[in-house]
Scaffold this motif. Structure first.
Motif, PDB file in Angstrom:
ATOM      1  N   HIS A 225      -3.670  11.291 106.742  1.00  0.00           N
ATOM      2  CA  HIS A 225      -4.604  11.361 105.622  1.00  0.00           C
ATOM      3  C   HIS A 225      -6.010  11.052 106.132  1.00  0.00           C
ATOM      4  O   HIS A 225      -6.201  10.272 107.063  1.00  0.00           O
ATOM      5  CB  HIS A 225      -4.230  10.354 104.534  1.00  0.00           C
ATOM      6  N   SER A 243     -13.941  12.159  99.024  1.00  0.00           N
ATOM      7  CA  SER A 243     -12.857  13.125  99.188  1.00  0.00           C
ATOM      8  C   SER A 243     -11.679  12.487  99.898  1.00  0.00           C
ATOM      9  O   SER A 243     -11.832  11.520 100.655  1.00  0.00           O
ATOM     10  CB  SER A 243     -13.332  14.358  99.955  1.00  0.00           C
ATOM     11  N   SER A 245      -7.939  13.968 101.838  1.00  0.00           N
ATOM     12  CA  SER A 245      -7.245  15.186 102.236  1.00  0.00           C
ATOM     13  C   SER A 245      -6.145  14.885 103.232  1.00  0.00           C
ATOM     14  O   SER A 245      -6.138  13.835 103.896  1.00  0.00           O
ATOM     15  CB  SER A 245      -8.223  16.195 102.845  1.00  0.00           C
ATOM     16  N   ARG A 246      -5.235  15.828 103.336  1.00  0.00           N
ATOM     17  CA  ARG A 246      -4.182  15.784 104.345  1.00  0.00           C
ATOM     18  C   ARG A 246      -3.814  17.211 104.710  1.00  0.00           C
ATOM     19  O   ARG A 246      -3.388  17.984 103.848  1.00  0.00           O
ATOM     20  CB  ARG A 246      -2.937  15.062 103.836  1.00  0.00           C
ATOM     21  N   PRO A 247      -3.982  17.615 105.967  1.00  0.00           N
ATOM     22  CA  PRO A 247      -3.636  18.981 106.369  1.00  0.00           C
ATOM     23  C   PRO A 247      -2.134  19.124 106.573  1.00  0.00           C
ATOM     24  O   PRO A 247      -1.400  18.129 106.656  1.00  0.00           O
ATOM     25  CB  PRO A 247      -4.383  19.141 107.692  1.00  0.00           C
ATOM     26  N   TYR A 256      -3.074  18.934 101.078  1.00  0.00           N
ATOM     27  CA  TYR A 256      -3.877  18.881  99.864  1.00  0.00           C
ATOM     28  C   TYR A 256      -5.297  18.443 100.202  1.00  0.00           C
ATOM     29  O   TYR A 256      -5.587  17.935 101.287  1.00  0.00           O
ATOM     30  CB  TYR A 256      -3.272  17.898  98.858  1.00  0.00           C
ATOM     31  N   GLN A 257      -6.183  18.646  99.239  1.00  0.00           N
ATOM     32  CA  GLN A 257      -7.561  18.194  99.348  1.00  0.00           C
ATOM     33  C   GLN A 257      -8.086  17.965  97.945  1.00  0.00           C
ATOM     34  O   GLN A 257      -7.864  18.771  97.035  1.00  0.00           O
ATOM     35  CB  GLN A 257      -8.422  19.237 100.066  1.00  0.00           C
ATOM     36  N   SER A 259     -11.738  16.254  95.871  1.00  0.00           N
ATOM     37  CA  SER A 259     -13.062  15.678  96.024  1.00  0.00           C
ATOM     38  C   SER A 259     -13.773  15.634  94.687  1.00  0.00           C
ATOM     39  O   SER A 259     -13.500  16.437  93.787  1.00  0.00           O
ATOM     40  CB  SER A 259     -13.900  16.484  97.033  1.00  0.00           C
ATOM     41  N   SER A 271      -7.034  21.053  95.566  1.00  0.00           N
ATOM     42  CA  SER A 271      -6.220  22.174  96.042  1.00  0.00           C
ATOM     43  C   SER A 271      -4.968  21.647  96.718  1.00  0.00           C
ATOM     44  O   SER A 271      -4.965  20.549  97.274  1.00  0.00           O
ATOM     45  CB  SER A 271      -7.011  23.066  97.006  1.00  0.00           C
ATOM     46  N   SER A 284      -5.722  26.159  93.595  1.00  0.00           N
ATOM     47  CA  SER A 284      -6.998  25.460  93.646  1.00  0.00           C
ATOM     48  C   SER A 284      -7.591  25.349  92.252  1.00  0.00           C
ATOM     49  O   SER A 284      -7.447  26.259  91.421  1.00  0.00           O
ATOM     50  CB  SER A 284      -7.996  26.194  94.559  1.00  0.00           C
TER      51      SER A 284
END
Length: 335
Positions: A225, A243, A245-247, A256-257, A259, A271, A284
Motif C-alpha cells: 500500500h 491518496s 493506493s495499491r497496485p 485500487y486507488q 484520492s 478506482s 472508476s
C-alpha cells in the motif's frame, strides 16, 4: 516525438532510446478514434491506422519510421539515433497532408542530445513545425509550437537526494512566445518515506508570469500500500490532496486507488482493477464538485503463436514471450 504533443517530466535519469544491433521495436494498431473519453459513453469517430518500427543497426546506430493514417489526414517520418561515449544524438523528420478541406501540407523536425555519466545527466531538445503540420491528434487549424526548446540537467547528491533543473522556451503560432523553468528536489527522508518539492515559473506572451510550488510526501505502507499527501500553491490557487493506493502485484489480483482534493472545487476519484490470466476489468468513479460519472471497462487479448495455436490473454501492450519449462507446471516467467 513528432506524432503527438506530450508532457514529459525529466528528473535525474535520461533513458537511452538506442537499440542493440539486430534488436527491433515496433507497434502497429488499427481502430477508431475515441471521442469525449470520460465524458460520454461509447463515442467513436474516424478510423485510424498507427504504427512505428525501429531497428538497431550496430555501432550505436538505430533507425526507424512512423506513420499515421486517417480518412483525410496522413503523417509520417523517419528517425535516427546515434549513441556513443560522448552521449546520444537523435534526429527525426516528418511530413503531413490533410485533405479535409483544401489540401494542406506540413513538415516537422527534431534534434535532441542526451548525456549521462555517473551522477550527472543532461538532455536538450529542439523541435520545429510548420504552421499547418498535422497528425491524427493535431489538426492544421490548431495552435502549436512552431519552435520549442527544452533542456534539463540532473545531479545526484548521494544515495538519498537528487536535484534537477529544467528550462523550456517556445513560440506558438497563435499564442506567441512562452517559457517555463523549474527546479525539482527528490529526497528520501526515511527508508519508506520520500519527499518531492517542485518550484516553477512560467511566462506567457502577454507578460503574465505565474509562480507555482508543489510538495508531495509519499509513504510506503505494508502489503504494497502507498499513501501520499500533496499540496500545491500558485498565483491564484491553493489545494491539497490525499491518496491511498495499491497496485496489482503479480499476474493476477486486485488493485485500487482513491484520492480526495480540497480546493475551490473539491474533487474525488476512486478506482478498482481486477486482473486474471484472461481478462482485465476496472471500475472508476469521478466527482468534480458539480457532477459525477462512472466508467466501466474490460479488455483482453487474442494471441496466435506459430505451432502453438490461439490463446486468450489479458491485454498485451508491448511484447510477450512463450516459454516452455518441461515438467514444471505454473512456473513464473518475468519479461
Amino acid at each position: 516525438p513528432l506524432s503527438r504533443q506530450t508532457d514529459v517530466v525529466l528528473d535525474y535519469y535520461a533513458a537511452s532510446t538506442a537499440l542493440a544491433e539486430g534488436l527491433s521495436e515496433y507497434s502497429f494498431a488499427a481502430g477508431f478514434e475515441r471521442e469525449h473519453y470520460g465524458v460520454q459513453n461509447a463515442g467513436y469517430g474516424r478510423p485510424l491506422l498507427l504504427g512505428y518500427y525501429r531497428l538497431g543497426l550496430g555501432a550505436g546506430l538505430t533507425s526507424g519510421f512512423r506513420a499515421e493514417l486517417g480518412r483525410t489526414r496522413a503523417s509520417g517520418g523517419s528517425g535516427l539515433t546515434l549513441a556513443g561515449r560522448a552521449g546520444e544524438l537523435e534526429l527525426a523528420s516528418a511530413v503531413s497532408v490533410d485533405t479535409s478541406g483544401s489540401v494542406e501540407r506540413g513538415s516537422a523536425g527534431l534534434l535532441a542530445y542526451g548525456y549521462q555519466s555517473g551522477r550527472v545527466s543532461l538532455r536538450a531538445t529542439v523541435k520545429g513545425t510548420t504552421r499547418r503540420y498535422a497528425t491524427t491528434s493535431l489538426a492544421p487549424q490548431s495552435d502549436r509550437n512552431l519552435i520549442e526548446h527544452a533542456t534539463s540537467v540532473g545531479l545526484s547528491l548521494g544515495r538519498a537526494t537528487n536535484v534537477a533543473a529544467q528550462l523550456g522556451l517556445a513560440l506558438a503560432r497563435d499564442a506567441g512566445p512562452n517559457a517555463r523553468a523549474s527546479v525539482v528536489l527528490n529526497r528520501r527522508l526515511l527508508n519508506d518515506v520520500y519527499l518531492q518539492v517542485i518550484a516553477a515559473r512560467s511566462d506567457g506572451n502577454q507578460g503574465a508570469t505565474r509562480y507555482e510550488a508543489f510538495a508531495t510526501l509519499t509513504i510506503a505502507l505494508p502489503d504494497n500500500h502507498t499513501a501520499s499527501l500533496s499540496a500545491s500553491a500558485g498565483s491564484s490557487k491553493l489545494e491539497s490532496t490525499a491518496s491511498l493506493s495499491r497496485p496489482i502485484m503479480g499476474r493476477t489480483g486486485v488493485g485500487y486507488q482513491a484520492s480526495g482534493t480540497l480546493s475551490e472545487t473539491p474533487r474525488a476519484t476512486a478506482s478498482m482493477l481486477v486482473q486474471n490470466r484472461y481478462l482485465r476489468a476496472d471500475a472508476s468513479y469521478f466527482f468534480d464538485g458539480q457532477s459525477s460519472h462512472t466508467l466501466l471497462d474490460a479488455s483482453g487479448s487474442l494471441v496466435w503463436v506459430k505451432d502453438g495455436g490461439m490463446f486468450l490473454s489479458r491485454p498485451i501492450y508491448d511484447s510477450f514471450a512463450v516459454v516452455e519449462v518441461p515438467r514444471t507446471p505454473g512456473a513464473t516467467v518475468l519479461l
